[in-house]
Design an enzyme around this catalytic site. Structure first.
Site, mmCIF file in Angstrom:
data_model
loop_
_atom_site.group_PDB
_atom_site.id
_atom_site.type_symbol
_atom_site.label_atom_id
_atom_site.label_comp_id
_atom_site.label_asym_id
_atom_site.label_seq_id
_atom_site.Cartn_x
_atom_site.Cartn_y
_atom_site.Cartn_z
ATOM 1 N N ALA A 79 17.410 0.835 -31.432
ATOM 2 C CA ALA A 79 17.215 0.613 -29.997
ATOM 3 C C ALA A 79 18.009 -0.585 -29.497
ATOM 4 C CB ALA A 79 15.735 0.391 -29.697
ATOM 5 N N ILE A 80 18.543 -0.430 -28.324
ATOM 6 C CA ILE A 80 19.140 -1.518 -27.545
ATOM 7 C C ILE A 80 18.415 -1.503 -26.204
ATOM 8 C CG2 ILE A 80 21.228 -2.427 -26.437
ATOM 9 C CD1 ILE A 80 21.471 -2.475 -29.480
ATOM 10 N N GLU A 112 17.056 11.255 -37.147
ATOM 11 C CA GLU A 112 16.523 12.339 -36.331
ATOM 12 C C GLU A 112 16.307 11.778 -34.930
ATOM 13 O OE1 GLU A 112 14.125 15.647 -38.215
ATOM 14 O OE2 GLU A 112 12.619 14.390 -37.254
ATOM 15 N N ASN A 117 19.067 12.943 -26.240
ATOM 16 C CA ASN A 117 19.069 11.490 -26.356
ATOM 17 C C ASN A 117 20.489 10.982 -26.109
ATOM 18 O OD1 ASN A 117 19.098 8.810 -27.282
ATOM 19 N ND2 ASN A 117 17.536 9.217 -28.820
ATOM 20 N N TYR A 123 26.112 7.930 -32.077
ATOM 21 C CA TYR A 123 26.061 8.433 -33.454
ATOM 22 C C TYR A 123 27.293 9.283 -33.777
ATOM 23 C CZ TYR A 123 21.202 6.885 -33.113
ATOM 24 O OH TYR A 123 20.063 6.147 -32.933
#
Length: 155
Positions: A79-80, A112, A117, A123
């Site tokens: 997370a950012i 996952e 998202n 990614y």
């Protein structure tokens, strides 16, 4: 890995700000502490300036948490916080994570995420590829279901 309490506080601060509540992806404090106590989990932090050593009082921009099993590592949480997104910090933190995994002898990394998202772009830029789908894995408060996408990166 046993984490200092101020690092747990930093992780939880990011978690509360970064994960949309409607998807139920955030962990609670107890889950984070228990995962880190098991011994096969590790974490990393990044400050707003990109440094992994964050002085007291400075905002934590993001974190990752992962689990190692034999020669594979699973990225459990990444997370950012919204106010620090699109500044390269996600790329920097993910690069650090992947480099450490590779140096530690991991043969591949899994993750996952929910379908749709926005982190999928990050990614993919680092070489992750989709290897599967878990249909209707996530549930929203209104009862809708969202698929989970499984991805891997081999070294």
């Amino acid at each position: 890995m046993n984490a200092p309490l101020d690092d747990i506080d930093r992780i939880m601060s990011v978690m509360e700000r970064a994960f949309p509540a409607e998807f139920g992806e955030a962990w609670n404090r107890r889950q984070v502490i228990e995962a880190l106590l098991v011994g096969n989990c590790r974490y990393g932090l990044i400050g707003a300036d990109g440094d992994d050593q964050i002085p007291s009082g400075q905002d934590t921009a993001g974190f990752f948490m992962s689990r190692v099993v034999l020669d594979e590592e699973e990225l459990l949480l990444f997370a950012i916080v919204p106010e620090h997104r699109r500044k390269g910090l996600g790329h920097q933190l993910l690069s650090r994570f992947l480099e450490t995994a590779k140096q530690s002898g991991m043969s591949r990394v899994f993750l996952e995420m929910r379908k749709g998202n926005p982190a999928a772009i990050l990614y993919a830029a680092h070489g992750f590829i989709q290897i599967g789908t878990r249909p209707s894995y996530y549930r929203t408060p209104d009862g809708n279901r969202i698929d989970a996408i499984s991805q891997e990166l081999s070294f």
